[in-house]
Motif scaffolding. Structure first.
Motif, PDB file in Angstrom:
ATOM      1  N   ASP A  49      -1.115   7.067  17.131  1.00 18.03           N
ATOM      2  CA  ASP A  49      -2.265   6.168  17.178  1.00 18.03           C
ATOM      3  C   ASP A  49      -1.935   4.813  17.793  1.00 18.03           C
ATOM      4  O   ASP A  49      -2.846   3.996  18.003  1.00 18.03           O
ATOM      5  N   GLY A  50      -0.659   4.563  18.055  1.00 23.07           N
ATOM      6  CA  GLY A  50      -0.264   3.267  18.603  1.00 23.07           C
ATOM      7  C   GLY A  50      -0.491   2.119  17.643  1.00 23.07           C
ATOM      8  O   GLY A  50      -0.713   0.976  18.045  1.00 23.07           O
ATOM      9  N   THR A  51      -0.416   2.403  16.348  1.00 24.46           N
ATOM     10  CA  THR A  51      -0.735   1.409  15.324  1.00 24.46           C
ATOM     11  C   THR A  51       0.149   0.174  15.421  1.00 24.46           C
ATOM     12  O   THR A  51      -0.330  -0.963  15.299  1.00 24.46           O
ATOM     13  N   LEU A  52       1.430   0.376  15.658  1.00 26.82           N
ATOM     14  CA  LEU A  52       2.363  -0.747  15.669  1.00 26.82           C
ATOM     15  C   LEU A  52       2.232  -1.601  16.921  1.00 26.82           C
ATOM     16  O   LEU A  52       2.830  -2.682  17.010  1.00 26.82           O
ATOM     17  N   SER A  53       1.469  -1.111  17.913  1.00 25.15           N
ATOM     18  CA  SER A  53       1.229  -1.887  19.126  1.00 25.15           C
ATOM     19  C   SER A  53      -0.182  -2.465  19.146  1.00 25.15           C
ATOM     20  O   SER A  53      -0.560  -3.135  20.103  1.00 25.15           O
ATOM     21  N   ASN A  54      -0.966  -2.197  18.107  1.00 28.55           N
ATOM     22  CA  ASN A  54      -2.343  -2.656  18.027  1.00 28.55           C
ATOM     23  C   ASN A  54      -2.433  -3.768  16.984  1.00 28.55           C
ATOM     24  O   ASN A  54      -2.339  -3.506  15.781  1.00 28.55           O
ATOM     25  N   PRO A  55      -2.626  -5.027  17.412  1.00 31.89           N
ATOM     26  CA  PRO A  55      -2.628  -6.137  16.462  1.00 31.89           C
ATOM     27  C   PRO A  55      -3.656  -5.971  15.351  1.00 31.89           C
ATOM     28  O   PRO A  55      -3.381  -6.289  14.191  1.00 31.89           O
ATOM     29  N   GLN A  56      -4.859  -5.477  15.689  1.00 35.09           N
ATOM     30  CA  GLN A  56      -5.889  -5.333  14.671  1.00 35.09           C
ATOM     31  C   GLN A  56      -5.478  -4.318  13.611  1.00 35.09           C
ATOM     32  O   GLN A  56      -5.606  -4.560  12.406  1.00 35.09           O
ATOM     33  N   SER A  57      -4.952  -3.165  14.047  1.00 37.41           N
ATOM     34  CA  SER A  57      -4.515  -2.138  13.103  1.00 37.41           C
ATOM     35  C   SER A  57      -3.327  -2.631  12.287  1.00 37.41           C
ATOM     36  O   SER A  57      -3.237  -2.380  11.080  1.00 37.41           O
ATOM     37  N   LEU A  58      -2.420  -3.325  12.961  1.00 34.99           N
ATOM     38  CA  LEU A  58      -1.225  -3.816  12.285  1.00 34.99           C
ATOM     39  C   LEU A  58      -1.587  -4.830  11.204  1.00 34.99           C
ATOM     40  O   LEU A  58      -1.041  -4.806  10.095  1.00 34.99           O
ATOM     41  N   LEU A  59      -2.535  -5.712  11.500  1.00 39.09           N
ATOM     42  CA  LEU A  59      -2.958  -6.696  10.513  1.00 39.09           C
ATOM     43  C   LEU A  59      -3.639  -6.028   9.323  1.00 39.09           C
ATOM     44  O   LEU A  59      -3.440  -6.418   8.176  1.00 39.09           O
ATOM     45  N   SER A  60      -4.446  -4.994   9.617  1.00 37.78           N
ATOM     46  CA  SER A  60      -5.139  -4.279   8.539  1.00 37.78           C
ATOM     47  C   SER A  60      -4.139  -3.632   7.589  1.00 37.78           C
ATOM     48  O   SER A  60      -4.272  -3.727   6.368  1.00 37.78           O
ATOM     49  N   ILE A  61      -3.124  -2.979   8.151  1.00 36.65           N
ATOM     50  CA  ILE A  61      -2.105  -2.332   7.328  1.00 36.65           C
ATOM     51  C   ILE A  61      -1.271  -3.376   6.588  1.00 36.65           C
ATOM     52  O   ILE A  61      -0.956  -3.221   5.403  1.00 36.65           O
ATOM     53  N   ALA A  62      -0.923  -4.455   7.301  1.00 40.10           N
ATOM     54  CA  ALA A  62      -0.126  -5.512   6.669  1.00 40.10           C
ATOM     55  C   ALA A  62      -0.874  -6.109   5.476  1.00 40.10           C
ATOM     56  O   ALA A  62      -0.276  -6.412   4.438  1.00 40.10           O
ATOM     57  N   ASP A  63      -2.184  -6.268   5.607  1.00 40.61           N
ATOM     58  CA  ASP A  63      -2.987  -6.817   4.517  1.00 40.61           C
ATOM     59  C   ASP A  63      -2.952  -5.893   3.304  1.00 40.61           C
ATOM     60  O   ASP A  63      -2.795  -6.333   2.160  1.00 40.61           O
ATOM     61  N   VAL A  64      -3.084  -4.588   3.556  1.00 42.01           N
ATOM     62  CA  VAL A  64      -3.070  -3.610   2.471  1.00 42.01           C
ATOM     63  C   VAL A  64      -1.703  -3.568   1.795  1.00 42.01           C
ATOM     64  O   VAL A  64      -1.590  -3.591   0.564  1.00 42.01           O
ATOM     65  N   VAL A  65      -0.660  -3.514   2.620  1.00 42.01           N
ATOM     66  CA  VAL A  65       0.690  -3.368   2.080  1.00 42.01           C
ATOM     67  C   VAL A  65       1.121  -4.601   1.296  1.00 42.01           C
ATOM     68  O   VAL A  65       1.652  -4.497   0.192  1.00 42.01           O
ATOM     69  N   THR A  66       0.895  -5.782   1.866  1.00 45.48           N
ATOM     70  CA  THR A  66       1.387  -6.995   1.211  1.00 45.48           C
ATOM     71  C   THR A  66       0.714  -7.265  -0.124  1.00 45.48           C
ATOM     72  O   THR A  66       1.283  -7.944  -0.981  1.00 45.48           O
ATOM     73  N   LYS A  67      -0.491  -6.741  -0.339  1.00 46.24           N
ATOM     74  CA  LYS A  67      -1.164  -6.922  -1.621  1.00 46.24           C
ATOM     75  C   LYS A  67      -0.472  -6.147  -2.736  1.00 46.24           C
ATOM     76  O   LYS A  67      -0.696  -6.424  -3.917  1.00 46.24           O
ATOM     77  N   ASN A  68       0.310  -5.157  -2.358  1.00 50.70           N
ATOM     78  CA  ASN A  68       0.923  -4.269  -3.354  1.00 50.70           C
ATOM     79  C   ASN A  68       2.436  -4.188  -3.163  1.00 50.70           C
ATOM     80  O   ASN A  68       3.050  -3.165  -3.430  1.00 50.70           O
ATOM     81  N   LEU A  69       3.028  -5.280  -2.680  1.00 51.98           N
ATOM     82  CA  LEU A  69       4.429  -5.260  -2.291  1.00 51.98           C
ATOM     83  C   LEU A  69       5.196  -6.414  -2.923  1.00 51.98           C
ATOM     84  O   LEU A  69       4.694  -7.533  -3.013  1.00 51.98           O
ATOM     85  N   THR A  70       6.421  -6.123  -3.347  1.00 52.84           N
ATOM     86  CA  THR A  70       7.358  -7.152  -3.777  1.00 52.84           C
ATOM     87  C   THR A  70       8.581  -7.056  -2.886  1.00 52.84           C
ATOM     88  O   THR A  70       9.115  -5.961  -2.675  1.00 52.84           O
ATOM     89  N   VAL A  71       9.022  -8.187  -2.342  1.00 52.42           N
ATOM     90  CA  VAL A  71      10.168  -8.194  -1.432  1.00 52.42           C
ATOM     91  C   VAL A  71      11.158  -9.261  -1.887  1.00 52.42           C
ATOM     92  O   VAL A  71      10.862 -10.090  -2.754  1.00 52.42           O
ATOM     93  N   ASP A  72      12.342  -9.245  -1.273  1.00 54.95           N
ATOM     94  CA  ASP A  72      13.335 -10.268  -1.593  1.00 54.95           C
ATOM     95  C   ASP A  72      12.967 -11.572  -0.891  1.00 54.95           C
ATOM     96  O   ASP A  72      12.132 -11.594   0.021  1.00 54.95           O
TER      97      ASP A  72
END
Length: 526
Positions: free
Chosen positions: A281-304
């Motif tokens: 799908d070219g998700t990682l090259s599509n800023p809109q798709s990447l932002l959508s996924i990043a928004d979903v992931v970061t809401k449920n993510l803990t990182v160092d």
């Protein structure tokens, strides 16, 4: 009387000669004229560019603030000392421990009781993501939650409570007392690596991510229904998202023999399919798709702390966009039922030690048998006199020895600190003809040395050559009967000193492989 040329002019008028000569009627001198206005098209363009620039900055700022506010963070370690400098997320090899939390608090409360939501919880999933510096290889190594390991002493970063080391406990319990950093320290201790970052996601992250990408294709050998996880799928390929995606990853008994190993294979199959979809799908090259996924992931993510920025997360995401699917390897740590409890797992040796050595050497795990050559100093060298000044042992010869190998007293003193290491090298010696070889545990040593007693000067070089140990590391020791291979921490893998190789069968599939999961016979439905 005044001359005609000198008559006085009224202020703000031109003389008759000036008006007649130039044909102009002006109220001010020419050099005082106001400049002409910009063309209308240029005005419109300038305003449009300004608006777009401001809008772009505002949009970027909005997303940075939004994503940044989503991120939760925790310390990378729980007290362990690090010896490596922080990695450059854009250019260095990166190792990221990916954890799935089994806590049932907040949005995850429907999956358990209040008791399940207490404390840090346990790691429901544990995978080590390894990205090569050139972005050409990626591996995800799975550690079964039932694997018995030694957990080091850890300090809770919130309360500063110190928890003593635990031996022979399940790896998923490593973060229960002192948090995620203790899980990182445990994997570092187990593998000999120093992990750069961690990411811990909860149940909700799986559901939302699967929705964000439009579902993930999975394949099962038979129709399956697991009442515990709620997984229900027909035979063949189905697209799962939301609750069914979570059920597919959570099921403990749905696949294989109903053990955690079957679940790991299903998780690897799911991630393999997700990787193919994101790439197609070219998700990682599509800023809109990447932002959508990043928004979903970061809401449920803990990182160092080192990964707790939008830029770091996006940098890692973009590093993966051009990866060859055949070089995305899903690896399983070699295990077997534990001797102390058949319902638990333990590492299989020497394969596990070889795998960890190959990982430390940064070898391509998709290439079984690939080796890292020993350094020149570790290569077998011509026989030299021992440092003690004693006579050098006779050099080995391809001709048959003047003694019977089967009658020689050869022992392995295991000071490597690696479980079953002595047994592994003893097997190699027996395979080489020294059938009376034995082994025992010894005090830790940093250097491997072959010692020999009186009358064994001719046997020691052959023992050393069999194991690839340099002749410079052969020494006489009158107090030893026969030959003793004292194994140090410089010889923790393989049966050839200095050699590291990729063991067979550690890669269960790559992202380019499409596989159906074998359903547990007890859960097959019509």
């Amino acid at each position: 009387m005044r001359r005609r040329d000198a008559r006085v002019q009224e202020p703000g008028t031109l003389g008759a000669h000036g008006a007649a000569r130039h044909g102009e009627a002006r109220s001010t001198p020419r050099h005082m004229n106001a400049p002409k206005g910009l063309p209308l098209w240029l005005k419109i363009t300038s305003v449009s560019v300004s608006v777009l620039l401001v809008a772009g900055i505002a949009f970027a700022a909005y997303w940075v603030i939004r994503l940044q506010s989503n991120i939760s963070k925790a310390p990378l370690t729980a007290g362990a000392t690090r010896t490596e400098a922080a990695a450059n997320d854009a250019t260095d090899r990166l190792q990221i421990l990916i954890l799935g939390s089994d806590t049932r608090d907040g949005k995850n409360s429907q999956y358990g009781s209040a008791q399940d939501s207490a404390g840090y919880g346990q790691s429901d999933v544990m995978m080590l993501l390894d990205i090569s510096a050139d972005n050409k290889r990626v591996s995800l190594t799975s550690f079964p939650r039932d694997l018995l390991v030694n957990v080091p002493k850890c300090t809770d970063p919130k309360t500063n409570t110190v928890y003593e080391a635990h031996n022979n406990v399940m790896i998923n319990s490593a973060m229960a007392e002192a948090g995620i950093g203790c899980a990182v320290d445990t994997v570092n201790k187990l593998t000999g690596l120093e992990i750069d970052h961690f990411m811990m996601a909860d149940f909700n992250a799986v559901k939302e991510l699967s929705k964000a990408v439009g579902g993930v294709d999975v394949c099962v050998s038979d129709a399956v229904f697991d009442p515990d996880s709620g997984l229900r799928l027909p035979k063949g390929t189905s697209k799962v998202e939301g609750e069914q995606a979570l059920a597919f990853l959570r099921t403990r008994h749905g696949f294989g023999d109903g053990s955690d190993l079957g679940r790991i294979q299903a998780q690897q199959g799911f991630l393999s399919s997700l990787t193919r979809k994101v790439k197609a799908d070219g998700t990682l090259s599509n800023p809109q798709s990447l932002l959508s996924i990043a928004d979903v992931v970061t809401k449920n993510l803990t990182v160092d702390d080192g990964l707790a920025s939008v830029q770091s997360l996006l940098t890692i995401g973009t590093r993966l966009k051009d990866i060859d699917l055949s070089k995305v390897a899903f690896v399983s740590v070699p295990t077997q039922p534990a001797a102390v409890d058949i319902n638990r797992l333990e590492l299989v040796q020497p394969q596990a030690t070889q795998l960890f050595s190959a990982m430390r050497a940064n070898l391509d795990l998709t290439n079984p048998g690939a080796t890292a050559a020993p350094s020149p100093s570790a290569s077998p060298a011509p026989t030299t006199a021992p440092s003690s000044g004693a006579a050098a042992p006779a050099p080995s010869s391809p001709a048959a020895p003047a003694y019977n190998k089967a009658l020689q007293a050869v022992t392995v003193a295991d000071g490597s600190g690696v479980a079953s290491r002595g047994q592994e090298l003893t097997a190699a010696l027996i395979g080489g003809g020294f059938t009376k070889a034995g082994h025992f545990l010894a005090a830790s040593a940093s250097k491997t040395v072959v010692y020999y007693g009186t009358g064994y000067a001719d046997v020691a070089p052959d023992v050393a050559n069999l194991l690839g140990i340099p002749a410079a590391q052969i020494e006489p020791s009158p107090g030893i009967v026969g030959v003793q291979v004292y194994v140090g921490t410089d010889f923790t893998t393989g049966t050839k000193f200095g050699m590291v190789s990729v063991p067979a069968d550690v890669v269960k599939q790559t992202a380019g492989d499409v596989k159906c999961q074998t359903v547990n016979p007890y859960l097959i439905t019509q």
